[in-house]
Design an enzyme around this catalytic site. Sequence first.
Site, PDB file in Angstrom:
ATOM      1  N   LYS A 145       0.824  -1.177   0.000  1.00 26.21           N
ATOM      2  CA  LYS A 145       0.000   0.000   0.000  1.00 26.21           C
ATOM      3  C   LYS A 145       0.880   1.255   0.000  1.00 26.21           C
ATOM      4  O   LYS A 145       2.026   1.153   0.435  1.00 26.21           O
ATOM      5  CB  LYS A 145      -0.951   0.018   1.190  1.00 26.21           C
ATOM      6  CG  LYS A 145      -0.221   0.074   2.543  1.00 26.21           C
ATOM      7  CD  LYS A 145      -1.182   0.228   3.667  1.00 26.21           C
ATOM      8  CE  LYS A 145      -1.361   1.653   4.060  1.00 26.21           C
ATOM      9  NZ  LYS A 145      -0.287   2.213   4.885  1.00 26.21           N
ATOM     10  N   HIS A 175      -0.569  -5.599   5.843  1.00 26.02           N
ATOM     11  CA  HIS A 175       0.117  -6.423   6.846  1.00 26.02           C
ATOM     12  C   HIS A 175      -0.762  -6.721   8.061  1.00 26.02           C
ATOM     13  O   HIS A 175      -0.482  -7.636   8.819  1.00 26.02           O
ATOM     14  CB  HIS A 175       1.465  -5.809   7.240  1.00 26.02           C
ATOM     15  CG  HIS A 175       1.383  -4.622   8.138  1.00 26.02           C
ATOM     16  ND1 HIS A 175       1.147  -3.360   7.669  1.00 26.02           N
ATOM     17  CD2 HIS A 175       1.491  -4.505   9.476  1.00 26.02           C
ATOM     18  CE1 HIS A 175       1.130  -2.517   8.690  1.00 26.02           C
ATOM     19  NE2 HIS A 175       1.338  -3.187   9.802  1.00 26.02           N
ATOM     20  N   LYS A 179      -1.412 -10.465  10.854  1.00 27.36           N
ATOM     21  CA  LYS A 179      -1.303 -10.548  12.315  1.00 27.36           C
ATOM     22  C   LYS A 179      -2.095 -11.764  12.792  1.00 27.36           C
ATOM     23  O   LYS A 179      -3.214 -12.008  12.342  1.00 27.36           O
ATOM     24  CB  LYS A 179      -1.827  -9.259  12.971  1.00 27.36           C
ATOM     25  CG  LYS A 179      -0.941  -8.040  12.645  1.00 27.36           C
ATOM     26  CD  LYS A 179      -1.342  -6.821  13.416  1.00 27.36           C
ATOM     27  CE  LYS A 179      -0.681  -5.566  12.891  1.00 27.36           C
ATOM     28  NZ  LYS A 179       0.633  -5.261  13.418  1.00 27.36           N
ATOM     29  N   GLU A 213      -1.781   4.556  17.897  1.00 26.61           N
ATOM     30  CA  GLU A 213      -0.319   4.503  17.807  1.00 26.61           C
ATOM     31  C   GLU A 213       0.270   5.585  18.696  1.00 26.61           C
ATOM     32  O   GLU A 213      -0.357   6.631  18.903  1.00 26.61           O
ATOM     33  CB  GLU A 213       0.132   4.766  16.372  1.00 26.61           C
ATOM     34  CG  GLU A 213      -0.378   3.754  15.373  1.00 26.61           C
ATOM     35  CD  GLU A 213       0.278   3.965  14.013  1.00 26.61           C
ATOM     36  OE1 GLU A 213       1.356   3.398  13.823  1.00 26.61           O
ATOM     37  OE2 GLU A 213      -0.271   4.713  13.196  1.00 26.61           O
ATOM     38  N   HIS A 237      -6.268  -0.884   6.459  1.00 20.46           N
ATOM     39  CA  HIS A 237      -6.274  -1.715   7.670  1.00 20.46           C
ATOM     40  C   HIS A 237      -7.652  -1.750   8.357  1.00 20.46           C
ATOM     41  O   HIS A 237      -8.173  -2.812   8.673  1.00 20.46           O
ATOM     42  CB  HIS A 237      -5.240  -1.222   8.680  1.00 20.46           C
ATOM     43  CG  HIS A 237      -3.856  -1.086   8.122  1.00 20.46           C
ATOM     44  ND1 HIS A 237      -3.311  -1.987   7.249  1.00 20.46           N
ATOM     45  CD2 HIS A 237      -2.894  -0.148   8.309  1.00 20.46           C
ATOM     46  CE1 HIS A 237      -2.071  -1.621   6.941  1.00 20.46           C
ATOM     47  NE2 HIS A 237      -1.804  -0.500   7.564  1.00 20.46           N
TER      48      HIS A 237
HETATM   49  C1  BG6 Z   1       1.268   1.379   8.060  1.00 17.87           C
HETATM   50  C2  BG6 Z   1       1.054   2.868   8.060  1.00 17.87           C
HETATM   51  O1  BG6 Z   1       0.520   0.773   7.040  1.00 17.87           O
HETATM   52  O2  BG6 Z   1       0.860   0.845   9.319  1.00 17.87           O
HETATM   53  C3  BG6 Z   1       1.811   3.523   9.206  1.00 17.87           C
HETATM   54  O3  BG6 Z   1       1.508   3.400   6.821  1.00 17.87           O
HETATM   55  C4  BG6 Z   1       1.460   2.862  10.511  1.00 17.87           C
HETATM   56  O4  BG6 Z   1       1.533   4.918   9.258  1.00 17.87           O
HETATM   57  C5  BG6 Z   1       1.590   1.346  10.418  1.00 17.87           C
HETATM   58  O5  BG6 Z   1       2.342   3.367  11.509  1.00 17.87           O
HETATM   59  C6  BG6 Z   1       1.056   0.671  11.667  1.00 17.87           C
HETATM   60  O6  BG6 Z   1       1.369  -0.693  11.643  1.00 17.87           O
HETATM   61  P1  BG6 Z   1       1.565  -1.537  12.975  1.00 17.87           P
HETATM   62  O7  BG6 Z   1       1.690  -2.938  12.531  1.00 17.87           O
HETATM   63  O8  BG6 Z   1       2.802  -0.996  13.628  1.00 17.87           O
HETATM   64  O9  BG6 Z   1       0.342  -1.279  13.792  1.00 17.87           O
END
Ligand code: BG6
Length: 492
Positions: A145, A175, A179, A213, A237
Amino acid sequence: MAEAFDIIIFGGMGDLSLRKLIPALYGFEYDGEFTEESRIYITSHRAVESEEFKSKIQASIEEQVKDDADSATNVPRFMQRLNPVVLDIADHAGGWDELAKNIENNACATRIFFLSIPPYLSETCCKNLYQHGLVAGNARIILEKPIGVDLESAQKLNASVAQYFKEDDIYRIDHYLGKETVQNLLALRFTNILLGDVWSNSSIDHVQISISETVGLEGRAGFYNDVGALRDMVQNHLLQLLCLVAMEPPHEMNADNIRAEKLKVLKALKPIDSTNVNMATVRGQYDSGLMDDQRAAGYLEELGTEQGGSNTETYVAIRAEIGNWRWAGVPFYLRTGKRLKRRAAEIVIEFKPVVHQVFNESVGAIQPNRLTIKLQPDEGVELTLNTKQLHQREMKIKPVNLELDFADAFDGHRRAAYQRLILDVVAGDSTLFIHRDEVEEAWRWINPIQDAWKTLDSVTHLYASGSWGPQKADFMLHQDGRSWVEPGDPSA
Ligand code: BG6
């Protein structure tokens, strides 16, 4: 052990590659999943000195290396597998022949191209792969993405990649689908009769899906400021998680069936546009604040822009609705934000109150049942039930949690999401990847929100770093008589 494969990472010295892909591939080495002949080609547009290359790779796998024995055996084997390649993607003559020659010398039947590059380079990259004869054998391509920045650009990108690769060989990665607990959601839903009949508007009051986050821009200002949280996190996501919660059970578990069911959910999402955007969405941007008692800079300060210089959202909350028989009347509250109080991702299914109260008020307030699916950092499932408080003569009701902590329940080390997903690509299993129709449908829903924000000049509400986002987002739920559950809250 996976079958032999070559993986070629375009943008191999970039942020995503060094932070996620190389560590995930090191996981293959650690788990003994590489055959001897499997190779990793890391392309970069500029020549990288061998010492610099080595130290960057070593820094990138540092956290994965478990102990001295690992470091003495797996690390050298892994380093041997890596082949740096200088390549200018946009230049037909810029290193492509060398790449082709390199691969041909040691060709594995399966070759995987991972495009960790800006989307505007994707078509040229595919064309050059094709023209240099590299789309051969079991050639598969992984697209990271963002797949476009809106519906039109996504359609264009999908169409251009389709000139060189069949849809079955295109793996659009999200991704979050790699998970472990996200996959567990399917197991939970479709193997437990207890959750069968209650999984609808007859028993569920609402659903909350939160990805919070603590990080801010992380040196990605150039990318992020043009994109914002809606396109960076919700379009992919959060909507994917929503689909997995809301989709109908497929008659059989396979890639086509899962993707078809997810697509139906996306199609059933009720539109949010200029007529309802202010009621159904909240956008926010982090201001300065305290993270772990340390002052954290605000977004504009990090960006180096004067006040008013950018109204890119770093936080979004959305009240989504799915217009079908199963979900009519059940709001799905989605939210994500950077620089929030805690890093956590959770899905909360809040059930309706019991239909008739048999106890009088003296037993205390009776909470509705709640199922919490924890995706990160802890992985597990929690079911909140009401019970009588023990050791009291009087009847008092108290909610207690039945907890299933996956780390306690299952031994063994966990694969990182990218490792799991790349393994699936090697095996040719696209169940956890996104079909082009899904990407385009998701944009069809997101675009009007983006447009409405622009045309209405909607306000980006500031929130303090270290908080839970703008108050307006709390207000959105309060208006519905509900409130957010703090993700990752041990006392929730
Ligand atoms: C990514 C985003 O797809 O996912 C980021 O571009 C984000 O901005 C990240 O920080 C979060 O992934 P995870 O697995 O750390 O929650």
